[in-house]
Scaffold this active site. Sequence first.
Site, PDB file in Angstrom:
ATOM      1  N   HIS A 397      43.218 -13.797 -68.340  1.00 50.70           N
ATOM      2  CA  HIS A 397      42.062 -14.659 -68.083  1.00 50.70           C
ATOM      3  C   HIS A 397      40.900 -13.977 -67.370  1.00 50.70           C
ATOM      4  O   HIS A 397      39.787 -14.523 -67.336  1.00 50.70           O
ATOM      5  CB  HIS A 397      42.513 -15.871 -67.258  1.00 50.70           C
ATOM      6  CG  HIS A 397      41.749 -17.123 -67.550  1.00 50.70           C
ATOM      7  ND1 HIS A 397      40.450 -17.134 -68.013  1.00 50.70           N
ATOM      8  CD2 HIS A 397      42.102 -18.422 -67.434  1.00 50.70           C
ATOM      9  CE1 HIS A 397      40.048 -18.382 -68.173  1.00 50.70           C
ATOM     10  NE2 HIS A 397      41.029 -19.181 -67.837  1.00 50.70           N
ATOM     11  N   TYR A 510      40.300 -30.764 -60.775  1.00 47.16           N
ATOM     12  CA  TYR A 510      39.457 -29.695 -61.319  1.00 47.16           C
ATOM     13  C   TYR A 510      39.352 -29.889 -62.824  1.00 47.16           C
ATOM     14  O   TYR A 510      40.370 -29.986 -63.512  1.00 47.16           O
ATOM     15  CB  TYR A 510      40.096 -28.344 -61.000  1.00 47.16           C
ATOM     16  CG  TYR A 510      39.389 -27.109 -61.513  1.00 47.16           C
ATOM     17  CD1 TYR A 510      38.682 -26.288 -60.646  1.00 47.16           C
ATOM     18  CD2 TYR A 510      39.449 -26.740 -62.857  1.00 47.16           C
ATOM     19  CE1 TYR A 510      38.048 -25.131 -61.096  1.00 47.16           C
ATOM     20  CE2 TYR A 510      38.814 -25.595 -63.320  1.00 47.16           C
ATOM     21  CZ  TYR A 510      38.116 -24.794 -62.440  1.00 47.16           C
ATOM     22  OH  TYR A 510      37.488 -23.658 -62.898  1.00 47.16           O
ATOM     23  N   SER A 512      37.419 -27.876 -65.943  1.00 45.44           N
ATOM     24  CA  SER A 512      36.638 -26.683 -66.261  1.00 45.44           C
ATOM     25  C   SER A 512      35.482 -27.019 -67.196  1.00 45.44           C
ATOM     26  O   SER A 512      35.627 -27.797 -68.137  1.00 45.44           O
ATOM     27  CB  SER A 512      37.544 -25.639 -66.920  1.00 45.44           C
ATOM     28  OG  SER A 512      36.810 -24.482 -67.250  1.00 45.44           O
ATOM     29  N   THR A 523      32.251 -20.219 -65.729  1.00 48.98           N
ATOM     30  CA  THR A 523      32.597 -21.641 -65.715  1.00 48.98           C
ATOM     31  C   THR A 523      32.037 -22.294 -64.457  1.00 48.98           C
ATOM     32  O   THR A 523      31.693 -21.620 -63.483  1.00 48.98           O
ATOM     33  CB  THR A 523      34.120 -21.859 -65.740  1.00 48.98           C
ATOM     34  OG1 THR A 523      34.707 -21.224 -64.601  1.00 48.98           O
ATOM     35  CG2 THR A 523      34.725 -21.326 -67.021  1.00 48.98           C
TER      36      THR A 523
END
Length: 681
Positions: A397, A510, A512, A523
């Site tokens: 990632h 959260y 994204s 992001t």
Amino acid sequence: MLWLKGPGARCWLPRQPPGGGWRAWSLARAGAGAGAARDYWRSADHGLVSSTWDLDHHFVHRSIIPTLHFQQSLPRLPVPELEDSIRRYMAAQKPLLGDSEYRKTEKLAKAFKNGIGKELHKNLIELDKKNFHTSYITGPWLDTYLSSRDPIVLNFNPFITFKRDPQESYNDQLVRATNLTVSAIKFLNSLRSRILEPDIYYVNPQWSKSKAFKRFLSFLPTSVSWYGAYFAEAYPLDMSQYVHLFNSCRVPKQGKDELFSDHGARHLLVMRNGHFYVFDILDPIGNILHPYEIQAHLINILQDEETVAEYPLGYLTTENRNTWAAVREQLLQAGNEESVYKIDSAIFCLCLDSFRVENSSHLSHCMLHGYGYNRWFDKSFSLIITVDGSAGINFEHSWGDGVAVLRFVNEVYADSTKHPAVVPRGTAATLCSTNVEKLQFHLNASIQSAVTVARQKFDKQRHKMTVKPFEFRKFGKQYVIQERMSPDAIFQLACQVAAYRQFGKIVPTYESCSTAGFKHGRTETIRSATVYTKRCAQAFIRDRKKYSAQELRKLIESCSKYHKFLQMEAALGQGFDRHLFALRYLAESRGDPVPEFYRDPAYQYINYNILSTSTLSSSSVFLGGFGPVVPDGFGIGYNIYDYWLGCNITSYMERDLDEFLLDLEGSLNDFFDVFQGRSLK
């Protein structure tokens, strides 16, 4: 850029020579010798391979607009005003804190805004002006990923699974592996030849089909091209992350990892039973091997009868990063430099698993972490294919986000199903593959011990992970839009109501949101736990008998409206999370004490995200997901289809996950009753 050099001259050949196809012509022009070309032509003449593998088969498509045409003129990611970020931060804290806690946090926030925060913000603006070629978040965000010492598997690497090929016979492992691999390399060639369609969001989808409009944009100078698209309500997206999609790897180092790339490498890495195999999949001038050659190489690998490696090195990529860095140094010192380099520099990793997928949960476990031995989690991405033809992507990632990977998945799925390179019961078996190299490693006792320890730790952790899919069939995107509300807002609200039912309170959440509309954007966070969702959750759970269906509907509408506003702010780079993160990163990088604002328990709590969510909207995707970001939280990857919605949820607490799924279903059923005008019982 370096990645545009090297084999970029692959397209200049004037025409296809008669009889032998591009492979033979490439071999001859590249100096491989007339003998190699004659042998290839001979195999084509005898029907061993098709002679129609011409230049058009080397690309997924040919874009009128050059791939990076808009990159130079993309707008820069704005640095929000500090006052706005503090205001947004306090609004996000409101549903999470009691009155006394809120007043304390508000006092700290005001002191930060008028004191050290003001100075840090000024310094951040100055740095941003100097680094006009990038965004203020790019460096710090990448640095945070690479500095984390936690294992990347389960903690960071997400996965995306392809839908099955519509023609079931093409889901044979060998056939699908070949077709997906060829399509992936065609994507690579299109990207590096600058003929991959740029990422553009079209407000009016008709523009995406207009060759005249695209031709007009292609004629605009790169310095103003973005503005030409903007005036037609077409929004080009940043494509800088694509540079790390191929030939890249995360390399463990003490304290902070590095990203390694070698875009001149032409080989594919294949893993099978924990063993490593490589073969060149591009010829010396960048053309793709004939698909039946590739298939023959894969047959060669699949026919290797060795069982699982005694000491599978893939387990090391599941380790703590400092531990892995130390063992990697031992590997290099033991004489394994060349083999390690071939892993790091490979175009990508193809994982051929030796088991069948039993169900959706098993598929998710396979793509998220597998059994450890047949993965190299450090590669930019791995293409995973099981015996039954189930296929997916696991990606590292740090280098990029879902936008680039999802585009890759969409293109590869479409090309492999609409234009398959090989067919079932093809002719590859008649070819003799002699170019596959099985990598060999020298492992001393210390390395063997490290692999054993890594395996034990990984097995213990993966057995704790629970993954469960969820489907809701009463309504989907079309129905919610018909009700004049946001589908994403409705699913997020359902998660909030479910969490409130389970925990008796609103929890940090959260969601994204991509900021790819800006140069080097990454992001931003949508804080979907709001005062509106709290009020709505209380009405549905605590006070449901006090409200009519019409009153509950108005509460849902208020949540939808505010959520859409938060989405817009985040997409425009006007959230607060990345800004406050960058200010803290700046203070720490200068060696300053961490401001009291960041030591506030409320700041720690809002970033302890019990619900971590992300959506995947694609007709090519079956499932996607990622691990929870906290030990007692949920990782929720969801997709909202036209007529139903679904999600894939991960957790380390199976009983809590089962309860959450029941509560989620109950929340959506309640919403449907309200939409239908029925009062809740």
